[in-house]
Design a protein around this motif. Structure first.
Motif, PDB file in Angstrom:
ATOM      1  N   ASP A 179      63.693  66.114  51.339  1.00 46.57           N
ATOM      2  CA  ASP A 179      63.498  66.888  50.111  1.00 46.57           C
ATOM      3  C   ASP A 179      62.351  67.885  50.271  1.00 46.57           C
ATOM      4  OD1 ASP A 179      63.862  67.658  47.436  1.00 46.57           O
ATOM      5  OD2 ASP A 179      62.752  65.958  46.642  1.00 46.57           O
ATOM      6  N   GLY A 180      61.221  67.417  50.729  1.00 42.99           N
ATOM      7  CA  GLY A 180      60.068  68.294  50.927  1.00 42.99           C
ATOM      8  C   GLY A 180      60.339  69.370  51.962  1.00 42.99           C
ATOM      9  N   ALA A 181      61.004  69.003  53.055  1.00 48.72           N
ATOM     10  CA  ALA A 181      61.314  69.968  54.117  1.00 48.72           C
ATOM     11  C   ALA A 181      62.236  71.072  53.600  1.00 48.72           C
ATOM     12  CB  ALA A 181      61.948  69.253  55.305  1.00 48.72           C
ATOM     13  N   ILE A 182      63.242  70.712  52.820  1.00 41.14           N
ATOM     14  CA  ILE A 182      64.168  71.701  52.267  1.00 41.14           C
ATOM     15  C   ILE A 182      63.437  72.642  51.312  1.00 41.14           C
ATOM     16  CG2 ILE A 182      66.109  71.935  50.646  1.00 41.14           C
ATOM     17  CD1 ILE A 182      67.417  69.576  52.179  1.00 41.14           C
ATOM     18  N   GLN A 221      71.396  65.444  66.133  1.00 38.76           N
ATOM     19  CA  GLN A 221      70.021  64.977  65.995  1.00 38.76           C
ATOM     20  C   GLN A 221      69.146  66.210  65.837  1.00 38.76           C
ATOM     21  OE1 GLN A 221      68.498  62.367  69.051  1.00 38.76           O
ATOM     22  NE2 GLN A 221      66.393  62.755  68.423  1.00 38.76           N
ATOM     23  N   GLY A 222      68.394  66.268  64.754  1.00 37.63           N
ATOM     24  CA  GLY A 222      67.541  67.426  64.553  1.00 37.63           C
ATOM     25  C   GLY A 222      67.113  67.610  63.116  1.00 37.63           C
ATOM     26  N   ASP A 223      66.794  68.851  62.803  1.00 29.57           N
ATOM     27  CA  ASP A 223      66.241  69.232  61.513  1.00 29.57           C
ATOM     28  C   ASP A 223      67.343  69.833  60.641  1.00 29.57           C
ATOM     29  OD1 ASP A 223      64.890  70.399  59.375  1.00 29.57           O
ATOM     30  OD2 ASP A 223      63.471  71.511  60.633  1.00 29.57           O
ATOM     31  N   ILE A 224      67.639  69.208  59.531  1.00 33.50           N
ATOM     32  CA  ILE A 224      68.719  69.665  58.654  1.00 33.50           C
ATOM     33  C   ILE A 224      68.456  71.063  58.107  1.00 33.50           C
ATOM     34  CG2 ILE A 224      67.868  68.675  56.481  1.00 33.50           C
ATOM     35  CD1 ILE A 224      70.847  67.779  55.992  1.00 33.50           C
ATOM     36  N   THR A 225      67.205  71.461  57.990  1.00 32.86           N
ATOM     37  CA  THR A 225      66.902  72.767  57.394  1.00 32.86           C
ATOM     38  C   THR A 225      67.312  73.935  58.294  1.00 32.86           C
ATOM     39  OG1 THR A 225      64.631  72.905  58.238  1.00 32.86           O
ATOM     40  CG2 THR A 225      64.961  71.810  56.099  1.00 32.86           C
ATOM     41  N   THR A 264      70.832  77.534  44.817  1.00 30.51           N
ATOM     42  CA  THR A 264      70.690  78.467  45.925  1.00 30.51           C
ATOM     43  C   THR A 264      70.065  77.732  47.116  1.00 30.51           C
ATOM     44  OG1 THR A 264      69.672  80.535  46.630  1.00 30.51           O
ATOM     45  CG2 THR A 264      68.398  79.192  45.108  1.00 30.51           C
ATOM     46  N   ALA A 265      70.209  78.308  48.295  1.00 30.90           N
ATOM     47  CA  ALA A 265      69.556  77.755  49.482  1.00 30.90           C
ATOM     48  C   ALA A 265      68.293  78.528  49.838  1.00 30.90           C
ATOM     49  CB  ALA A 265      70.524  77.756  50.665  1.00 30.90           C
ATOM     50  N   GLY A 266      67.951  79.515  49.027  1.00 32.80           N
ATOM     51  CA  GLY A 266      66.729  80.272  49.292  1.00 32.80           C
ATOM     52  C   GLY A 266      66.754  80.872  50.683  1.00 32.80           C
ATOM     53  N   ARG A 267      65.726  80.584  51.474  1.00 30.16           N
ATOM     54  CA  ARG A 267      65.604  81.143  52.829  1.00 30.16           C
ATOM     55  C   ARG A 267      66.266  80.282  53.904  1.00 30.16           C
ATOM     56  NH1 ARG A 267      59.794  82.319  51.151  1.00 30.16           N
ATOM     57  NH2 ARG A 267      59.348  80.349  52.166  1.00 30.16           N
ATOM     58  N   LEU A 268      66.947  79.229  53.513  1.00 33.98           N
ATOM     59  CA  LEU A 268      67.645  78.395  54.502  1.00 33.98           C
ATOM     60  C   LEU A 268      68.851  79.153  55.045  1.00 33.98           C
ATOM     61  CD1 LEU A 268      67.609  75.008  52.560  1.00 33.98           C
ATOM     62  CD2 LEU A 268      66.216  75.603  54.549  1.00 33.98           C
ATOM     63  N   PRO A 269      69.334  78.808  56.248  1.00 32.35           N
ATOM     64  CA  PRO A 269      70.501  79.496  56.801  1.00 32.35           C
ATOM     65  C   PRO A 269      71.831  79.054  56.167  1.00 32.35           C
ATOM     66  CG  PRO A 269      69.678  77.888  58.376  1.00 32.35           C
ATOM     67  CD  PRO A 269      68.695  77.921  57.224  1.00 32.35           C
ATOM     68  N   ALA A 270      71.792  78.164  55.213  1.00 33.90           N
ATOM     69  CA  ALA A 270      72.995  77.723  54.491  1.00 33.90           C
ATOM     70  C   ALA A 270      73.193  78.620  53.273  1.00 33.90           C
ATOM     71  CB  ALA A 270      72.836  76.275  54.045  1.00 33.90           C
ATOM     72  N   ALA A 310      76.830  74.426  53.045  1.00 38.35           N
ATOM     73  CA  ALA A 310      75.960  73.675  52.130  1.00 38.35           C
ATOM     74  C   ALA A 310      75.189  72.595  52.875  1.00 38.35           C
ATOM     75  CB  ALA A 310      76.780  73.042  51.015  1.00 38.35           C
ATOM     76  N   ILE A 311      73.931  72.488  52.535  1.00 41.12           N
ATOM     77  CA  ILE A 311      73.067  71.416  53.020  1.00 41.12           C
ATOM     78  C   ILE A 311      72.870  70.453  51.856  1.00 41.12           C
ATOM     79  CG2 ILE A 311      70.692  70.823  53.665  1.00 41.12           C
ATOM     80  CD1 ILE A 311      70.579  73.451  55.210  1.00 41.12           C
ATOM     81  N   VAL A 312      73.014  69.168  52.120  1.00 39.27           N
ATOM     82  CA  VAL A 312      72.769  68.172  51.082  1.00 39.27           C
ATOM     83  C   VAL A 312      71.314  67.731  51.158  1.00 39.27           C
ATOM     84  CG1 VAL A 312      73.378  65.885  50.193  1.00 39.27           C
ATOM     85  CG2 VAL A 312      75.176  67.424  51.060  1.00 39.27           C
ATOM     86  N   ASN A 313      70.674  67.745  50.017  1.00 37.15           N
ATOM     87  CA  ASN A 313      69.285  67.336  49.894  1.00 37.15           C
ATOM     88  C   ASN A 313      69.219  65.933  49.314  1.00 37.15           C
ATOM     89  OD1 ASN A 313      66.532  67.154  49.571  1.00 37.15           O
ATOM     90  ND2 ASN A 313      66.451  68.503  47.795  1.00 37.15           N
ATOM     91  N   ALA A 314      68.569  65.032  50.040  1.00 37.03           N
ATOM     92  CA  ALA A 314      68.300  63.693  49.522  1.00 37.03           C
ATOM     93  C   ALA A 314      67.122  63.816  48.569  1.00 37.03           C
ATOM     94  CB  ALA A 314      67.994  62.734  50.668  1.00 37.03           C
TER      95      ALA A 314
END
Length: 169
Positions: free
Chosen positions: A33-36, A7-11, A69-75, A17-21
C-alpha cells in the motif's frame, strides 16, 4: 486465463491494473500500500480521499474492491482491496477470496486484460503464505473474468517459491 508469477516490485509492472493490498482507510499505509502510494504520487491519494468523502465515508469494507487512477505508475489503474487480518479463532478465508473475486470484477468493469496482484494479507496482516497462495490461485482460477493474464508479483524469494509450488500442484 493465464496465471504467471514474478518476483519483484509490483509498482513497476506494466499492466492494465495493479491491485493494492490496501487498508480500509484507503489513505496509504505500509508494505505494498505504501509503495503504491509513494511511487504513484499524489493523484492516487487524492482519488482515495474523494472515495472516502463520497462513496466510502466509513472506509472500504474488508473483501471489497474499488478502482482509482494509477498516477505515475506504469499501469492504467489501481484496484484497491481491503484484505482481512489473519485469525486463528475465526475463518476469514471467504473474505480473502472475496478480495480476489472483487478485484477481478472491478478489472472487468475497467476492461483490463492484464492484472498484477500482490499476496494480499500476507504482510502486516500475518496471513500464512501457503494458505494465502492456495486461496489466491484457486479463487483466481475459479472466477469467470475477461482478464487474460493474472500476474502474482511476489516481493521475496520465499513468497515466490511458495506460490510456485502451489501453482504447480
Amino acid at each position: 486465463m493465464k496465471v504467471t508469477l514474478v518476483q519483484g516490485d509490483i509498482t513497476g509492472q506494466q499492466v492494465d491494473a495493479i491491485v493494492n493490498a490496501a487498508n480500509s482507510s484507503l489513505l496509504g499505509g505500509g508494505g505494498v500500500d505504501g509503495a503504491i502510494h509513494r511511487r504513484g504520487g499524489p493523484d492516487i491519494l487524492a482519488a482515495c480521499r474523494h472515495l472516502r468523502a463520497t462513496t466510502y465515508p466509513d472506509g472500504l469494507p474488508t473483501g471489497q474492491a474499488v478502482a482509482t487512477t494509477a498516477g505515475r505508475l506504469p499501469a492504467h489503474s489501481v484496484i484497491h482491496t481491503a484484505g482481512p487480518v489473519y485469525s486463528t479463532k475465526e475463518d476469514r478465508s471467504p473474505l480473502l477470496a472475496s478480495c480476489y473475486r472483487e478485484s477481478l470484477r472491478v478489472a472487468d468493469e475497467l476492461a483490463a486484460t492484464t492484472v498484477a496482484f500482490p499476496a494480499i494479507s500476507t504482510g502486516i496482516y500475518r496471513w500464512p503464505m501457503r494458505n494465502a497462495a492456495h486461496i489466491a490461485i484457486s479463487t483466481v482460477r475459479a472466477t469467470p473474468s475477461q482478464v487474460h493474464e493474472v500476474r502474482f508479483v511476489l516481493f521475496g524469494a520465499e513468497a515466490y517459491a511458495v506460490f510456485e509450488q502451489v501453482l504447480g500442484a
